[in-house]
Design a protein around this motif. Sequence first.
Motif, PDB file in Angstrom:
ATOM      1  N   SER A  63     -79.348  33.371  11.709  1.00 15.60           N
ATOM      2  CA  SER A  63     -78.190  32.766  10.971  1.00 15.60           C
ATOM      3  C   SER A  63     -78.417  32.826   9.538  1.00 15.60           C
ATOM      4  O   SER A  63     -77.420  32.270   8.800  1.00 15.60           O
ATOM      5  CB  SER A  63     -78.414  31.196  11.596  1.00 15.60           C
ATOM      6  OG  SER A  63     -77.932  30.980  12.743  1.00 15.60           O
ATOM      7  N   GLY A  64     -79.472  33.089   8.975  1.00 16.20           N
ATOM      8  CA  GLY A  64     -79.811  33.231   7.350  1.00 16.20           C
ATOM      9  C   GLY A  64     -80.080  32.199   6.877  1.00 16.20           C
ATOM     10  O   GLY A  64     -79.727  31.795   5.626  1.00 16.20           O
ATOM     11  N   VAL A  65     -80.607  31.075   7.890  1.00 15.10           N
ATOM     12  CA  VAL A  65     -81.093  29.931   7.014  1.00 15.10           C
ATOM     13  C   VAL A  65     -82.224  30.052   5.977  1.00 15.10           C
ATOM     14  O   VAL A  65     -83.139  30.942   6.317  1.00 15.10           O
ATOM     15  CB  VAL A  65     -81.604  28.872   8.207  1.00 15.10           C
ATOM     16  CG1 VAL A  65     -82.189  27.657   7.610  1.00 15.10           C
ATOM     17  CG2 VAL A  65     -80.350  28.550   9.200  1.00 15.10           C
ATOM     18  N   GLU A  66     -82.308  29.449   5.028  1.00 17.06           N
ATOM     19  CA  GLU A  66     -83.054  29.294   3.829  1.00 17.06           C
ATOM     20  C   GLU A  66     -84.511  29.087   4.650  1.00 17.06           C
ATOM     21  O   GLU A  66     -84.753  28.148   5.342  1.00 17.06           O
ATOM     22  CB  GLU A  66     -82.927  28.556   2.894  1.00 17.06           C
ATOM     23  CG  GLU A  66     -83.739  28.708   1.586  1.00 17.06           C
ATOM     24  CD  GLU A  66     -83.294  27.754   0.443  1.00 17.06           C
ATOM     25  OE1 GLU A  66     -83.776  27.722  -0.412  1.00 17.06           O
ATOM     26  OE2 GLU A  66     -82.224  27.303   0.478  1.00 17.06           O
ATOM     27  N   GLU A  67     -85.711  29.764   4.011  1.00 14.51           N
ATOM     28  CA  GLU A  67     -87.032  29.520   4.565  1.00 14.51           C
ATOM     29  C   GLU A  67     -87.151  29.761   6.035  1.00 14.51           C
ATOM     30  O   GLU A  67     -88.054  29.022   6.679  1.00 14.51           O
ATOM     31  CB  GLU A  67     -87.492  28.388   4.294  1.00 14.51           C
ATOM     32  CG  GLU A  67     -87.699  28.370   2.786  1.00 14.51           C
ATOM     33  CD  GLU A  67     -88.883  26.970   2.292  1.00 14.51           C
ATOM     34  OE1 GLU A  67     -89.954  27.312   2.609  1.00 14.51           O
ATOM     35  OE2 GLU A  67     -88.306  26.165   1.559  1.00 14.51           O
ATOM     36  N   SER A  68     -86.229  30.668   6.589  1.00 12.97           N
ATOM     37  CA  SER A  68     -86.292  30.910   8.228  1.00 12.97           C
ATOM     38  C   SER A  68     -87.332  31.365   8.645  1.00 12.97           C
ATOM     39  O   SER A  68     -87.966  31.329   9.769  1.00 12.97           O
ATOM     40  CB  SER A  68     -84.945  31.379   8.812  1.00 12.97           C
ATOM     41  OG  SER A  68     -84.839  32.774   8.102  1.00 12.97           O
ATOM     42  N   ARG A  69     -88.039  32.557   7.857  1.00 10.20           N
ATOM     43  CA  ARG A  69     -89.110  33.179   8.146  1.00 10.20           C
ATOM     44  C   ARG A  69     -90.341  32.060   8.087  1.00 10.20           C
ATOM     45  O   ARG A  69     -91.267  32.276   9.017  1.00 10.20           O
ATOM     46  CB  ARG A  69     -89.588  34.432   6.911  1.00 10.20           C
ATOM     47  CG  ARG A  69     -90.579  35.057   7.521  1.00 10.20           C
ATOM     48  CD  ARG A  69     -90.343  36.008   8.647  1.00 10.20           C
ATOM     49  NE  ARG A  69     -91.416  36.690   9.175  1.00 10.20           N
ATOM     50  CZ  ARG A  69     -91.433  37.798  10.036  1.00 10.20           C
ATOM     51  NH1 ARG A  69     -90.034  38.214  10.270  1.00 10.20           N
ATOM     52  NH2 ARG A  69     -92.462  38.051  10.764  1.00 10.20           N
ATOM     53  N   ARG A  70     -90.377  31.096   7.300  1.00  5.55           N
ATOM     54  CA  ARG A  70     -91.452  30.157   7.133  1.00  5.55           C
ATOM     55  C   ARG A  70     -91.745  29.399   8.353  1.00  5.55           C
ATOM     56  O   ARG A  70     -92.702  28.859   9.109  1.00  5.55           O
ATOM     57  CB  ARG A  70     -91.205  29.563   6.017  1.00  5.55           C
ATOM     58  CG  ARG A  70     -92.659  28.631   5.797  1.00  5.55           C
ATOM     59  CD  ARG A  70     -92.464  27.536   4.688  1.00  5.55           C
ATOM     60  NE  ARG A  70     -93.855  26.667   4.452  1.00  5.55           N
ATOM     61  CZ  ARG A  70     -93.702  25.502   4.007  1.00  5.55           C
ATOM     62  NH1 ARG A  70     -92.785  24.914   3.381  1.00  5.55           N
ATOM     63  NH2 ARG A  70     -94.850  25.021   3.650  1.00  5.55           N
ATOM     64  N   ILE A  71     -90.178  28.962   8.791  1.00  3.97           N
ATOM     65  CA  ILE A  71     -90.244  28.410  10.197  1.00  3.97           C
ATOM     66  C   ILE A  71     -90.772  28.944  11.224  1.00  3.97           C
ATOM     67  O   ILE A  71     -91.611  28.430  11.947  1.00  3.97           O
ATOM     68  CB  ILE A  71     -88.646  27.771  10.398  1.00  3.97           C
ATOM     69  CG1 ILE A  71     -88.245  26.937   9.201  1.00  3.97           C
ATOM     70  CG2 ILE A  71     -88.592  27.262  11.624  1.00  3.97           C
ATOM     71  CD1 ILE A  71     -86.541  26.488   9.196  1.00  3.97           C
ATOM     72  N   PHE A  72     -90.357  30.334  11.391  1.00  2.00           N
ATOM     73  CA  PHE A  72     -90.987  31.125  12.355  1.00  2.00           C
ATOM     74  C   PHE A  72     -92.481  31.139  12.451  1.00  2.00           C
ATOM     75  O   PHE A  72     -93.193  31.064  13.548  1.00  2.00           O
ATOM     76  CB  PHE A  72     -90.363  32.675  12.294  1.00  2.00           C
ATOM     77  CG  PHE A  72     -90.593  33.517  13.304  1.00  2.00           C
ATOM     78  CD1 PHE A  72     -90.011  33.382  14.632  1.00  2.00           C
ATOM     79  CD2 PHE A  72     -91.889  34.533  13.140  1.00  2.00           C
ATOM     80  CE1 PHE A  72     -90.469  34.303  15.417  1.00  2.00           C
ATOM     81  CE2 PHE A  72     -92.286  34.978  14.292  1.00  2.00           C
ATOM     82  CZ  PHE A  72     -91.555  35.248  15.390  1.00  2.00           C
ATOM     83  N   ASN A  73     -93.090  31.434  11.190  1.00  2.00           N
ATOM     84  CA  ASN A  73     -94.548  31.602  11.243  1.00  2.00           C
ATOM     85  C   ASN A  73     -95.196  30.193  11.731  1.00  2.00           C
ATOM     86  O   ASN A  73     -96.174  30.101  12.159  1.00  2.00           O
ATOM     87  CB  ASN A  73     -94.965  31.746   9.609  1.00  2.00           C
ATOM     88  CG  ASN A  73     -94.436  33.256   9.321  1.00  2.00           C
ATOM     89  OD1 ASN A  73     -94.399  34.107  10.046  1.00  2.00           O
ATOM     90  ND2 ASN A  73     -94.522  33.557   7.980  1.00  2.00           N
ATOM     91  N   ILE A  74     -94.626  28.988  11.087  1.00  3.27           N
ATOM     92  CA  ILE A  74     -95.100  27.597  11.361  1.00  3.27           C
ATOM     93  C   ILE A  74     -95.058  27.495  13.163  1.00  3.27           C
ATOM     94  O   ILE A  74     -95.978  26.826  13.514  1.00  3.27           O
ATOM     95  CB  ILE A  74     -94.113  26.548  10.873  1.00  3.27           C
ATOM     96  CG1 ILE A  74     -94.578  26.618   9.327  1.00  3.27           C
ATOM     97  CG2 ILE A  74     -94.558  25.123  11.485  1.00  3.27           C
ATOM     98  CD1 ILE A  74     -93.941  25.705   8.455  1.00  3.27           C
ATOM     99  N   VAL A  75     -94.135  27.748  13.558  1.00  2.00           N
ATOM    100  CA  VAL A  75     -93.839  27.728  15.161  1.00  2.00           C
ATOM    101  C   VAL A  75     -94.845  28.377  15.761  1.00  2.00           C
ATOM    102  O   VAL A  75     -95.504  28.158  16.917  1.00  2.00           O
ATOM    103  CB  VAL A  75     -92.467  27.964  15.470  1.00  2.00           C
ATOM    104  CG1 VAL A  75     -92.088  27.821  16.871  1.00  2.00           C
ATOM    105  CG2 VAL A  75     -91.272  26.844  14.752  1.00  2.00           C
ATOM    106  N   PHE A  76     -94.882  29.756  15.387  1.00  2.00           N
ATOM    107  CA  PHE A  76     -95.788  30.717  16.023  1.00  2.00           C
ATOM    108  C   PHE A  76     -97.528  30.136  15.988  1.00  2.00           C
ATOM    109  O   PHE A  76     -98.035  30.094  16.858  1.00  2.00           O
ATOM    110  CB  PHE A  76     -95.965  32.088  15.271  1.00  2.00           C
ATOM    111  CG  PHE A  76     -96.519  33.184  16.197  1.00  2.00           C
ATOM    112  CD1 PHE A  76     -96.046  33.880  16.990  1.00  2.00           C
ATOM    113  CD2 PHE A  76     -97.865  33.430  15.612  1.00  2.00           C
ATOM    114  CE1 PHE A  76     -97.022  34.887  17.657  1.00  2.00           C
ATOM    115  CE2 PHE A  76     -98.553  34.244  16.275  1.00  2.00           C
ATOM    116  CZ  PHE A  76     -98.316  35.049  17.117  1.00  2.00           C
TER     117      PHE A  76
END
Length: 501
Positions: free
Chosen positions: A353-366
């Motif tokens: 969806s192109g949410v800002e800082e979405s890559r960081r969210i993915f890394n935190i969840v992983f």
Amino acid sequence: MTVHDLNQLLLICSLVLLVAVAAVRISSRSGLPSLLVYLGIGVAMGQDGVGGIQFDNAELTQVFGYAALVVILAEGGLGTQWREIKPALPAASSLALVGVAVSVGVTAAAAHYLIDLEWRQALIVGAVVSSTDAAAVFSVLRRVPLPARLTGMLEAESGFNDAPVVILVVAFSTAGPVEHWYALLGKIVLELAIGAAIGLAVGFLGAYGLRHVALPASGLYPIAVMAIAVMAYAGGALAHGSGFLAVYLASMVLGNQKLPHWPATRGFAEGLGWIAQIGMFVLLGLLVTPHELEDDIWPALVIGLVLTMVARPLSVVIALLPFRLPWQEQVLMSWAGLRGAVPIILATIPMVSGVEESRRIFNIVFILVVVYTLVQGPTLPWLARKLSLDKSAAEAADLGIESAPLERLRGHLLSVAIPEGSKMHGVEINELRLPPGAAVTLVVRDGESFVPLPTTILQRGDELLVVATDPVRDAAERRLRAVGQGGKLAGWLGTGGNGTS
């Protein structure tokens, strides 16, 4: 793609599958959910690993993850026993709605105030990690002997809570203002109702059709069952309902209808479930870029600690308050809220969806999923023993009974396994008092098989082959379960002779 490229791709895929299947042995011995092993394979094949594969397609990962989750939920639903899950439905529904709401609120507040995420990103993180993972829960519960009520509650919760969480993550990831809470609540309830109605309808209609339509080959029955389950998901999603709830309920209905060739169907579903897990976890591992994880380790540990020690226990206490569960069961329920591939898949939604800082969210969840799965998975059996919950399961151990239809002979072959703690231990064959038309024809003990006498004494660990004619098949199974729970005096001392207690 040339034929040579295709051959190389097939070789790589087959090698990955062989390594992953061998890794099942490692995970079963260590007590770790298999997701960690498969994620590790994906990371090792990725751009920072020995494979060096460049992969960053979050949209493809999300689509494949959804498809794999449908198969995993179908396999879990097919293996869910209605008699175990029925008493747990109200509590599981409360956990999937009230529990998720509490968990999202507490975790999002921690993400906002402790690691300075914006509220939208904090709410996304809170929603993503508030879903327990069906694959991880089903995998661990197969090894941990818990009371039927707890097993049913955990299975149903993991099957139910994906739906509201997906709705929340999509809502929080959509551009523009977030809907009011009452609008979101109404949307969740409506989608769950639509998904439940479609799932139950497809399940019952599919079971009716399979019982009344003779397919030309027995191998078509497993394919038909899985096709019906996938149809339930598609129907639920197209009707703007919860496809995940629809596939789980449809599969649960099919799994409790005593369909033809059921052992083959169950084995086929388990095989597909394993393939789906392996493919999904390896793909998620490929999507991770390990050298980018370093800066997010501390935030992930903080959010995970709040989730595990505050949000999950608080959601369990509040959601189960009307059901008055003993504190020991609440403690185990709090610790058994396993996260797995589902949160990682959901973390791809804000990326697409192109949410800002979405890559960081993915890394935190992983990071959160990997670290806390390492902590929770292996310690769950130990905690169950410390809380004396595994003993209660052993005392009420149910028989493992599998039925294979003998269609031309108009009968059934029942395979009966006598577990530890079963009160069938010490019972003579003639004391089983099976109905006329049913008989124990073979006993397998310590690897040796023999034809029993009426005076043969059964022992724990025995496996029995019972032949029953079609009219008495259900009565024979009920009687066997009754003796397993009440011993030779079943019918006189507290356990119904027909297998009900």
